[in-house]
Design a protein around this motif. Structure first.
Motif, mmCIF file in Angstrom:
data_model
loop_
_atom_site.group_PDB
_atom_site.id
_atom_site.type_symbol
_atom_site.label_atom_id
_atom_site.label_comp_id
_atom_site.label_asym_id
_atom_site.label_seq_id
_atom_site.Cartn_x
_atom_site.Cartn_y
_atom_site.Cartn_z
ATOM 1 N N GLN A 72 -60.273 21.689 7.334
ATOM 2 C CA GLN A 72 -59.101 21.331 6.531
ATOM 3 C C GLN A 72 -57.829 21.429 7.367
ATOM 4 O O GLN A 72 -56.964 20.543 7.319
ATOM 5 C CB GLN A 72 -59.006 22.259 5.329
ATOM 6 C CG GLN A 72 -57.805 21.952 4.449
ATOM 7 C CD GLN A 72 -57.718 22.865 3.232
ATOM 8 O OE1 GLN A 72 -58.647 23.556 2.906
ATOM 9 N NE2 GLN A 72 -56.567 22.829 2.568
ATOM 10 N N VAL A 73 -57.725 22.502 8.139
ATOM 11 C CA VAL A 73 -56.515 22.681 8.956
ATOM 12 C C VAL A 73 -56.421 21.576 10.007
ATOM 13 O O VAL A 73 -55.355 20.974 10.212
ATOM 14 C CB VAL A 73 -56.518 24.076 9.607
ATOM 15 C CG1 VAL A 73 -55.405 24.200 10.630
ATOM 16 C CG2 VAL A 73 -56.360 25.142 8.539
ATOM 17 N N ALA A 74 -57.539 21.278 10.653
ATOM 18 C CA ALA A 74 -57.525 20.234 11.687
ATOM 19 C C ALA A 74 -57.175 18.875 11.076
ATOM 20 O O ALA A 74 -56.313 18.138 11.598
ATOM 21 C CB ALA A 74 -58.894 20.174 12.362
ATOM 22 N N ALA A 111 -53.503 18.888 9.933
ATOM 23 C CA ALA A 111 -52.557 18.746 11.043
ATOM 24 C C ALA A 111 -52.531 17.301 11.521
ATOM 25 O O ALA A 111 -51.462 16.747 11.837
ATOM 26 C CB ALA A 111 -52.969 19.674 12.181
ATOM 27 N N ALA A 112 -53.690 16.664 11.547
ATOM 28 C CA ALA A 112 -53.748 15.289 12.044
ATOM 29 C C ALA A 112 -53.034 14.322 11.106
ATOM 30 O O ALA A 112 -52.389 13.374 11.552
ATOM 31 C CB ALA A 112 -55.215 14.878 12.221
ATOM 32 N N SER A 147 -50.717 15.205 8.812
ATOM 33 C CA SER A 147 -49.482 15.755 8.257
ATOM 34 C C SER A 147 -48.285 14.813 8.360
ATOM 35 O O SER A 147 -47.448 14.786 7.444
ATOM 36 C CB SER A 147 -49.169 17.091 8.924
ATOM 37 O OG SER A 147 -48.990 16.912 10.300
ATOM 38 N N PRO A 148 -48.125 14.004 9.407
ATOM 39 C CA PRO A 148 -46.952 13.109 9.451
ATOM 40 C C PRO A 148 -47.001 12.054 8.341
ATOM 41 O O PRO A 148 -45.959 11.581 7.915
ATOM 42 C CB PRO A 148 -47.067 12.446 10.823
ATOM 43 C CG PRO A 148 -48.000 13.268 11.597
ATOM 44 C CD PRO A 148 -48.916 13.898 10.633
ATOM 45 N N GLY A 207 -47.912 14.502 4.352
ATOM 46 C CA GLY A 207 -47.299 15.783 4.050
ATOM 47 C C GLY A 207 -48.054 16.950 4.659
ATOM 48 O O GLY A 207 -49.145 16.804 5.208
ATOM 49 N N GLU A 208 -47.432 18.124 4.501
ATOM 50 C CA GLU A 208 -47.966 19.313 5.184
ATOM 51 C C GLU A 208 -48.751 20.231 4.259
ATOM 52 O O GLU A 208 -49.145 21.322 4.653
ATOM 53 C CB GLU A 208 -46.797 20.079 5.805
ATOM 54 C CG GLU A 208 -46.114 19.266 6.893
ATOM 55 C CD GLU A 208 -44.714 19.776 7.207
ATOM 56 O OE1 GLU A 208 -44.126 20.429 6.328
ATOM 57 O OE2 GLU A 208 -44.259 19.518 8.300
ATOM 58 N N GLY A 209 -48.935 19.787 3.019
ATOM 59 C CA GLY A 209 -49.626 20.633 2.036
ATOM 60 C C GLY A 209 -51.014 21.027 2.478
ATOM 61 O O GLY A 209 -51.408 22.191 2.391
ATOM 62 N N ILE A 210 -51.789 20.049 2.977
ATOM 63 C CA ILE A 210 -53.187 20.328 3.351
ATOM 64 C C ILE A 210 -53.251 21.412 4.416
ATOM 65 O O ILE A 210 -53.994 22.392 4.299
ATOM 66 C CB ILE A 210 -53.855 19.033 3.864
ATOM 67 C CG1 ILE A 210 -53.856 17.964 2.780
ATOM 68 C CG2 ILE A 210 -55.268 19.304 4.348
ATOM 69 C CD1 ILE A 210 -54.292 16.592 3.257
ATOM 70 N N VAL A 211 -52.447 21.243 5.433
ATOM 71 C CA VAL A 211 -52.533 22.176 6.562
ATOM 72 C C VAL A 211 -51.974 23.547 6.178
ATOM 73 O O VAL A 211 -52.506 24.585 6.587
ATOM 74 C CB VAL A 211 -51.846 21.574 7.810
ATOM 75 C CG1 VAL A 211 -50.356 21.470 7.666
ATOM 76 C CG2 VAL A 211 -52.212 22.404 9.032
ATOM 77 N N VAL A 212 -50.925 23.566 5.349
ATOM 78 C CA VAL A 212 -50.351 24.861 4.956
ATOM 79 C C VAL A 212 -51.359 25.652 4.116
ATOM 80 O O VAL A 212 -51.584 26.846 4.350
ATOM 81 C CB VAL A 212 -49.022 24.656 4.186
ATOM 82 C CG1 VAL A 212 -48.577 25.957 3.527
ATOM 83 C CG2 VAL A 212 -47.947 24.169 5.136
#
Lengths: 269, 690
Positions: free
Chosen positions: B16-18, B21-22, B24-25, B28-33
Motif C-alpha cells: 500500500q505504501v509503495a 507513493a507511486a 500520490s501525485p 492524493g496522499e491518503g493511501i500512502v499516509v
C-alpha cells in the motif's frame, strides 16, 4: 456422575466484558469516523461496504476483514465512489488531486480512524477468537480444537490509554515521515524521474534501509544472546555443512565394512 | 517470530505504501499516509516484542514448590497427591501475554487444575498457578522446567522458549501400614522390651529359660533359691538370650526387572514390597538392612532400626526404582528417533531450530551407490555406454591425430565393437532388409550408435535422478531430518569432537544407543528388543547371580545370631544357572540363618496352579488347530507355551530352593509382607503368631 464440559459464553456476552468492550468501542469509533470521513469524500457506498466486511471480522473471526478494508480504501482513493467501476470508463482520470504539500487533515483523520479500527479488530480477535499460535506438541496435542485466546485478566486497566497514546504517536510519526519524504522530494527537483517514481524509489529505499537495520539488529541481538550450547551448535553445524560430503563418503565406506563384517560373522567365517 | 497474520498485514501495508507513493501525485496522499501510519504502528509493536524477547524474557524466573496438605516438601510419596505451585517473576519490564506450560514428569498424573496458565507478568506483579498431581510409582519425578510462550496483544508475533529449571524430587515407596494391619491375637502374656525378642539360647535377658545345676563360679545372684531349697541342691537360673532379629533385604535392580510399562515394572513392585517389610520390621523394633544389587555391583545399608535409617532406606529404594529402562542392543533407530524428536524439540527448542541446526537440501540427496539396484544398473550401463561411445571417441582420436586414443580404441573397435555390430546388422538386415546403398548403411550404423548411446546414458541418468530425488521427499526426508538434528543435538550436549554427528547420522546402533540414553535421562520409556535373532532373552542378567551370591556371603560373614535374608530377585530365566546362589544359601542355612526368596511375578502371566503339572505330553492336534484358525492359533500357542514355561520355571525354582528349606513366594501375592513377618516371628522362637 459424568462431567459435561462447560459451554463457553456466547460471543455477545464475551463482547460485553469490560476489556473487550473497551476495544469494541475503539473499533466502533474508528469505523464511525472512517464512515464519516469517507462520506465527506463521497464514498458512502465504499464505507458501508467496509463496515459490512468489518462486522463479521469481529463476530465470526473473519481474518481477511482489515486487509479487505485497506484494499477497498485504497481503491476508493484511486476511484472514488466506484465511479470508474460503475461507468466502466477509465477510472484513473476521474479525479486528479495533484501534488499535495505532504499534509492533509482529512488524510490524518482517515488514517487515525483506520488505525483505531485495525487495533480494535486485532485486539478483539485476540480476546475473542485466537490470540496466540497453538503450537501443539505430542505431549500437548490440541484435542479439543479450541484456539488459545487472550484471557481477560491479562488486560490491565491502563492498556487502552497507553494504546491510544501509542496510536497518536504513530499517527504523528507516520505523517511526519511522509511529510519529510515529500519535502525532500520537492527540494531535490528536478529529478531524473517523475514525481511518483521518485517518491516510490524513496519509499523503497526507505523500506530497504529500515529492513536492513532491522535484520542487522535482530541478527546481532540473536548472536549476542546465544548460549554456550547454541554457539557450539552453530560451529558444529558449519562444520557439518562444510564436511558433509567427505564425512558421508567415509561413513558410507564404514557402514559397508561393518555390514560386510556382520555378514561374515553371520556366515560363521 | 512473525505469525501468518503478521506477515499478511506487513505485506499489504508495504504494498500500500509503495503503491500510494507511486500514485500520490495523481490521486492524493491518503493511501500512502494511511499505509505509513499503520506501518509505523506495526513496527512499534514489532520493536516492543523484540525488546521483550531479548531483554525482558531472559530475566524471567520460575520458582517451583511441591506441597502436601500442609507445607512445601522436598520428598514425595508414591500414590500420594501433591500440589505443584509455580511462581513466575520478572526482574524488569513486562510480558503482557505469556503462557506457561509446565513439564509434568512422565511418572506423575495431573488430577486437578491445569499444568498450563496464561497470564500477564510484570516486574511488580508476579504470576502464579498451581495444579494437583499424583505420583504413580516410586522413583523420581524430574521437572524439566517450563515452556514459555509469548505473543503480542494482536497475535502478530509469537516466540517460544523452554526455561530449564530442572529439579528432581525423590518419590519414596508408599508406607503401607503393614505394622498396623497385622493380626493382633495375643498368644502370650509377656511383652518383650523394645527391640528385644527371646531366643532359645541362654543369654543375658530377663526371662527365665531353664534351671541347671550350680557350677562353681556361677554368680550367687543367679542361684534359684526356692528350687534349691526344695531339692536341697543348688540350681542356677539360665535366662533367655534377648537379641534383636536382623532382616536384610536383597533387592534386584538389574536390567531385567526394569522392563515393562510405566509404574508396573518388577522393580517398582519389589521396591513397594521392600518398603512394606522395612516398615513392619522397624515397627517391631527389629533391625532391617538393604542391599540393592544389579549385574555390576551393590549398594548396601547395614541393618539398623532407627526412623532415620528407614527414611534413608526408602531413598535407596526410590533410587533403585528410578533406574531407567535398560539400554538394549539391536534397537530400532528410526523408532527411537521418532520418540526422541518431539521431546528434544520441546526441551531444547533453541537447539532444534532450523536457523542453527540446519537441514540443507543436499543432505537429503540419496546417492546412487547406496542403492543395490543402482549399483547393478551402473554395472551394466557403463560398459554399454563405453561400448557405444568407443567409435565416437575413435573418430575424435582420428581427427585429432591422437596416437594414444587410437591405441586404446582401435583394438576395442576391431575386437569387440565391430564384431558385435556386424552381428547386429546381419540380424537387422536379415529381418528388415538392407539399405540400398553404402551411405544408407553408414547412416543406419551411425544412428544406431547414437541411439544406443543416448538410451544407455539417459535411462540410467533418469533412474539416478529419481533415486536421488526420492530422498528429498516423504518419510525419507523426515527420517533424515530427525537423525541429523538429533545427532547434532547429542554431539552438542555431550561436547563431542566435531564430526561426531555424522556417526549418529549413518550408524544406526550408535544413534540408537545415544537416543535411548537421551530418553532415559528424561525419564521417557522406550521400546527395547527383548530377544536376539536366535530367540535368546537379552536381559537374563546372569552376572547378577555372582553379585548376589557374593553379597549374601558377605552378609553371612558379618551376620549375628539370627538373621533373616529376604532375596527379592527375578530368577525365572536363570533356573539352569542357580548354583552359585544355592551355594551361598547353603552357607547361610548352615549358619542357622533363614532365607526367603521372593520372585516378582510378571504382570501378564496368570497365577500358577497349586501343584506342578505332571503331564509333560505334547498336546495333540496342534497342526489341525493351526490349519483351522491360522495365525491366531499360532499366537495363542506361543503365548500358552510361554506361560507354561514360566510356570515350569517357577515350580523348578521352588523345588531347588525348597530342598534348602528356603520358602519361595510370589511378589504379587497380597500376603507376602505378612509371610515375611511370620517368618521373623518363627526366628524369635516363641509361639507368638500374627
Amino acid at each position: 456422575m459424568s462431567k459435561t464440559p462447560a459451554t463457553p459464553p456466547s460471543i455477545y456476552r464475551r463482547l460485553m466484558a469490560p476489556a473487550a468492550l473497551n476495544y469494541l468501542i475503539l473499533w466502533g469509533v474508528g469505523l464511525g469516523i472512517y464512515f464519516m470521513a469517507m462520506m465527506g469524500k463521497g464514498n458512502m457506498l465504499g464505507a458501508i461496504l467496509v463496515i459490512v466486511l468489518a462486522v463479521p471480522g469481529v463476530l465470526a473471526r473473519w481474518v481477511i476483514s482489515p486487509v479487505m478494508a485497506l484494499i477497498i480504501t485504497v481503491y476508493l482513493m484511486y476511484d472514488p465512489a466506484f465511479i470508474g467501476l460503475l461507468t466502466l470508463v477509465d477510472s484513473g482520470r476521474v479525479v486528479f488531486l495533484g501534488d499535495g504539500p505532504g499534509f492533509d487533515l482529512n488524510n490524518v483523520v482517515l488514517a487515525a480512524s483506520l488505525l483505531a479500527y485495525v487495533i480494535g479488530h486485532y485486539r478483539l480477535n485476540a480476546l475473542l477468537h485466537f490470540g496466540m499460535a497453538e503450537d501443539p506438541t505430542p505431549r500437548r496435542p490440541n484435542t479439543t480444537g479450541k484456539r488459545p485466546v487472550r484471557p481477560e485478566k491479562t488486560v490491565p486497566n491502563d492498556e487502552l490509554p497507553k494504546t491510544l497514546v501509542v496510536a497518536a504517536a504513530c499517527l504523528i510519526v507516520g505523517q511526519a515521515v511522509w511529510y519529510l519524504l515529500a519535502l525532500y522530494e520537492r527540494s531535490s527537483r528536478p529529478n531524473a524521474y517523475g514525481v511518483g517514481a521518485t517518491r516510490l524509489l524513496l519509499v523503497l529505499w526507505g523500506f530497504g534501509l529500515v529492513l536492513l537495520v532491522l535484520v542487522a539488529a535482530l541478527t546481532y541481538l540473536r548472536y549476542s544472546r546465544y548460549s554456550r550450547a547454541e554457539a557450539d551448535m552453530v560451529l558444529r553445524d558449519t562444520f557439518f555443512q562444510e564436511m558433509r560430503r567427505e564425512t558421508d563418503r567415509l561413513q558410507r565406506w564404514r557402514k559397508w565394512f561393518k555390514d560386510r563384517m556382520a555378514r561374515q560373522r553371520t556366515a560363521g567365517k | 517470530m512473525l505469525t501468518g497474520r503478521g506477515w499478511w498485514l506487513l505485506l499489504i501495508l508495504m504494498l500500500q505504501v509503495a503503491f500510494g507513493a507511486a500514485v500520490s501525485p495523481r490521486f492524493g496522499e491518503g493511501i500512502v499516509v494511511i499505509g505509513l501510519v499503520l506501518l509505523t504502528w506495526f513496527f512499534y509493536e514489532w520493536a516492543s516484542f523484540v525488546y521483550r524477547v531479548y531483554f525482558v524474557l531472559p530475566t524471567l524466573t520460575v520458582t517451583r514448590e511441591v506441597h502436601d496438605q500442609r507445607k512445601a516438601v522436598p520428598v514425595l510419596w508414591a500414590n500420594g497427591e501433591f500440589e505443584v505451585r509455580l511462581k513466575i517473576a520478572l526482574r524488569h519490564g513486562d510480558l503482557p501475554y505469556v503462557t506457561i506450560d509446565d513439564w509434568v514428569p512422565f511418572d506423575a498424573r495431573v488430577l486437578e487444575g491445569s499444568d498450563s496458565a496464561t497470564m500477564i507478568v510484570t516486574a511488580q506483579q508476579a504470576g502464579s498457578f498451581q495444579y494437583l498431581i499424583k505420583c504413580i510409582a516410586p522413583g523420581e519425578l524430574r521437572f524439566e522446567g517450563v515452556r514459555v510462550r509469548i505473543a503480542d496483544r494482536q497475535g502478530f508475533f509469537y516466540h517460544r522458549v523452554h526455561r530449564r529449571e530442572m529439579i528432581v524430587y525423590p518419590v519414596l515407596p508408599r508406607l503401607t501400614g503393614a505394622e498396623g494391619k497385622r493380626r493382633s491375637a495375643k498368644r502370650h502374656n509377656i511383652f518383650p522390651p523394645p527391640g528385644l525378642h527371646r531366643l532359645k539360647q541362654p543369654g543375658g535377658g530377663t526371662e527365665l529359660l531353664d534351671l541347671r545345676d550350680y557350677l562353681p563360679g556361677d554368680p550367687p545372684k543367679m542361684i534359684a533359691w526356692k528350687p534349691s531349697a526344695r531339692r536341697d541342691k543348688l540350681f542356677t537360673k539360665e535366662l533367655e538370650s534377648e537379641v534383636p532379629v536382623r532382616c536384610t533385604m536383597f533387592v534386584d535392580a538389574s536390567e531385567g526387572v526394569r522392563i515393562g510399562t510405566r509404574g508396573k515394572t518388577k522393580i517398582v513392585r519389589i521396591a513397594n514390597l521392600a518398603a512394606g517389610i522395612a516398615e513392619a520390621t522397624v515397627g517391631d523394633r527389629d533391625h532391617v538392612g538393604l542391599v540393592v544389587f544389579d549385574e555390576t555391583g551393590i549398594q548396601q545399608m547395614r541393618p539398623q532400626r532407627t526412623r532415620r535409617h528407614v527414611i534413608d532406606l526408602l531413598h535407596l529404594l526410590a533410587k533403585a526404582a528410578a533406574r531407567s529402562t535398560p539400554l538394549g542392543p539391536f534397537a530400532d533407530a528410526d523408532a527411537l528417533a521418532r520418540l526422541s524428536y518431539p521431546i528434544a524439540s520441546e526441551l531444547y527448542p533453541e537447539l532444534m531450530t532450523k536457523s542453527i541446526n540446519t537441514t540443507p537440501f543436499g543432505m537429503f540427496w540419496r546417492p546412487a551407490s547406496d542403492n543395490r539396484a543402482m549399483r547393478w544398473i551402473a554395472f551394466f550401463s557403463i560398459p554399454l555406454w563405453l561400448f557405444c561411445f568407443t567409435p565416437l571417441v575413435a573418430l575424435v582420436g582420428w581427427f585429432a591425430k591422437s596416437k594414444a586414443i587410437l591405441e586404446v580404441t582401435v583394438p576395442v573397435l576391431s575386437e569387440v565393437v565391430i564384431p558385435v555390430f556386424r552381428w547386429y546388422l546381419e540380424r537387422v538386415f536379415k529381418n528388415v532388409g538392407a539399405p540400398g546403398s553404402i551411405l544408407g548403411v553408414i547412416l543406419f550404423v551411425l544412428f544406431s550408435i547414437v541411439g544406443f548411446a543416448v538410451l544407455f546414458s539417459v535411462i540410467p541418468g533418469l533412474i539416478w535422478l529419481f533415486n536421488g530425488l526420492a530422498g528429498t521427499m516423504g518419510s525419507s526426508r523426515a527420517e533424515r531430518t530427525r537423525r541429523k538434528q538429533l545427532g547434532l543435538l547429542f554431539a552438542t550436549l555431550d561436547g563431542d569432537a566435531p564430526g561426531a554427528e555424522s556417526h549418529y547420522l549413518h550408524d544406526d546402533q550408535i544413534f540408537a544407543r545415544r537416543a535411548q540414553r537421551f530418553l532415559a535421562d528424561h525419564q521417557a520409556r522406550y521400546p527395547v528388543r527383548l530377544y536376539d535373532a536366535r530367540g535368546r532373552y537379552l536381559f537374563r542378567g546372569r552376572p547378577k547371580l555372582d553379585v548376589l551370591a557374593q553379597a549374601l556371603n558377605y552378609s553371612v560373614a558379618r551376620g549375628r545370631d539370627n538373621e533373616l535374608f529376604v532375596l527379592m530377585v527375578d530368577l525365572i530365566d536363570l533356573v539352569d544357572e542357580l548354583e552359585p546362589l544355592l551355594q551361598a544359601i547353603r552357607v547361610a542355612v548352615a549358619r542357622h540363618h533363614q532365607v526367603i526368596l521372593i520372585q516378582p511375578w510378571q504382570d501378564d502371566i496368570p497365577e500358577p496352579p497349586k501343584e506342578a503339572p505332571k503331564n509333560d505330553a505334547i498336546p495333540k492336534r496342534k497342526a489341525e488347530r493351526f490349519v483351522e484358525r491360522g495365525y491366531r492359533a499360532i499366537i495363542d500357542e506361543v503365548e500358552s507355551d510361554f506361560i507354561t514355561q514360566y510356570h515350569a520355571n517357577y515350580f523348578r525354582l521352588r523345588k531347588e530352593f525348597g530342598r534348602l528349606g528356603v520358602v519361595v513366594l510370589r511378589a504379587e501375592h497380597d500376603e507376602t509382607v505378612q509371610m515375611v513377618l511370620d517368618r521373623m516371628d518363627r526366628l524369635r522362637g516363641v509361639g507368638r503368631r500374627r
